[in-house]
Motif scaffolding. Structure first.
Motif, PDB file in Angstrom:
ATOM      1  N   GLU A 111       0.769  -1.182  -0.027  1.00  0.00           N
ATOM      2  CA  GLU A 111       0.042   0.136   0.571  1.00  0.00           C
ATOM      3  C   GLU A 111       0.668   0.877  -0.397  1.00  0.00           C
ATOM      4  OE1 GLU A 111      -2.828   2.155   2.897  1.00  0.00           O
ATOM      5  OE2 GLU A 111      -3.192  -0.719   3.119  1.00  0.00           O
ATOM      6  N   GLU A 112       1.089   2.422  -0.746  1.00  0.00           N
ATOM      7  CA  GLU A 112       1.580   3.584  -1.218  1.00  0.00           C
ATOM      8  C   GLU A 112       1.289   4.016  -0.040  1.00  0.00           C
ATOM      9  OE1 GLU A 112       1.968   7.608  -3.662  1.00  0.00           O
ATOM     10  OE2 GLU A 112       1.026   5.781  -4.645  1.00  0.00           O
ATOM     11  N   PRO A 113       2.278   4.575   0.833  1.00  0.00           N
ATOM     12  CA  PRO A 113       2.334   5.207   2.044  1.00  0.00           C
ATOM     13  C   PRO A 113       1.570   6.623   1.428  1.00  0.00           C
ATOM     14  CG  PRO A 113       4.255   5.208   1.430  1.00  0.00           C
ATOM     15  CD  PRO A 113       3.876   4.698   0.613  1.00  0.00           C
ATOM     16  N   MET A 114       0.508   7.264   2.649  1.00  0.00           N
ATOM     17  CA  MET A 114      -0.604   8.616   3.051  1.00  0.00           C
ATOM     18  C   MET A 114       0.294   9.780   3.618  1.00  0.00           C
ATOM     19  SD  MET A 114      -2.015   8.195  -0.205  1.00  0.00           S
ATOM     20  CE  MET A 114      -2.003   6.967  -1.275  1.00  0.00           C
ATOM     21  N   TYR A 115       0.729   9.159   4.817  1.00  0.00           N
ATOM     22  CA  TYR A 115       1.296   9.784   6.116  1.00  0.00           C
ATOM     23  C   TYR A 115       0.050  10.733   6.299  1.00  0.00           C
ATOM     24  CZ  TYR A 115       5.068   8.742   3.923  1.00  0.00           C
ATOM     25  OH  TYR A 115       6.357   7.914   3.284  1.00  0.00           O
ATOM     26  N   GLN A 116      -1.806  10.878   6.175  1.00  0.00           N
ATOM     27  CA  GLN A 116      -2.777  11.252   7.160  1.00  0.00           C
ATOM     28  C   GLN A 116      -2.034  11.705   8.207  1.00  0.00           C
ATOM     29  OE1 GLN A 116      -3.272   8.527   5.654  1.00  0.00           O
ATOM     30  NE2 GLN A 116      -4.731   8.493   3.475  1.00  0.00           N
ATOM     31  N   ASP A 117      -2.155  11.008   8.997  1.00  0.00           N
ATOM     32  CA  ASP A 117      -2.244  11.166  10.867  1.00  0.00           C
ATOM     33  C   ASP A 117      -0.627  11.685  11.075  1.00  0.00           C
ATOM     34  OD1 ASP A 117      -4.886  10.610  10.390  1.00  0.00           O
ATOM     35  OD2 ASP A 117      -4.289   8.339  10.630  1.00  0.00           O
ATOM     36  N   CYS A 118       0.587  11.509   9.757  1.00  0.00           N
ATOM     37  CA  CYS A 118       1.637  12.328  10.843  1.00  0.00           C
ATOM     38  C   CYS A 118       1.316  13.863  10.847  1.00  0.00           C
ATOM     39  CB  CYS A 118       2.829  11.725   9.107  1.00  0.00           C
ATOM     40  SG  CYS A 118       4.386  11.869   9.609  1.00  0.00           S
TER      41      CYS A 118
END
Length: 163
Positions: free
Chosen positions: A146-153
């Motif tokens: 799954e491609e990393p998205m970083y929404q919660d980062c």
């Protein structure tokens, strides 16, 4: 020796003057911000990524997420062990899962610190991914692509496309 035309560079902070100078040296500048998602495409590749954000390393691993591809790359950059030591494991696994998954498949050697620049290059290591170590990782490690998205980062240390 690697011919300059086979050296690809990108930094979103390159000025027009810097880019022109690099092109004049015969180096290839990537046309757009790949956010570190650069595939090795079967060729041995050295990535010089000193002081880059964790997401760039994570994206690079994701874009080469197979034993065959990872075994062809070498990274000179921030210590993966240092990243592991400084982050809570739940944050590492949630935000930078590809770094977390490959820790047992990477060899890392710290570069010596320069006494005059202890605070600058104190966390730089050479990383490589021996095929035999990668093949020892559980098969489930390779299932998640799954491609990393970083929404919660909360602390994303990269310049995103379009910024």
């Amino acid at each position: 020796q690697v011919p300059p035309a086979r050296c690809a560079l990108f930094d979103p902070a390159f000025s027009a003057r810097e880019a022109a100078a690099l092109r004049a040296l015969g180096l290839c500048l990537l046309p757009e911000n790949e956010e570190g998602k650069h595939g090795v495409e079967g060729a041995a590749t050295l990535f010089y990524m000193v002081h880059c954000g964790k997401a760039l390393y994570n994206n690079l691993l994701w874009s080469n997420w197979s034993p065959a591809a990872l075994s062809k790359l070498v990274i000179i950059g921030n210590s993966f062990r240092g990243i592991e030591e400084r982050l809570l494991s739940r944050i590492l696994e949630r935000d930078y899962s590809y770094i977390a998954k490959v820790l047992k498949g990477v060899e890392e050697v710290a570069l010596p610190s320069h006494p005059r620049y202890l605070d600058t290059f104190n966390d730089t290591s050479v990383h490589w991914f021996p095929l035999d170590k990668l093949q020892e990782l559980s098969p489930e490690v390779w299932d998640c692509v799954e491609e990393p998205m970083y929404q919660d980062c909360e602390d994303l240390e990269i310049i995103r496309k379009g910024e």
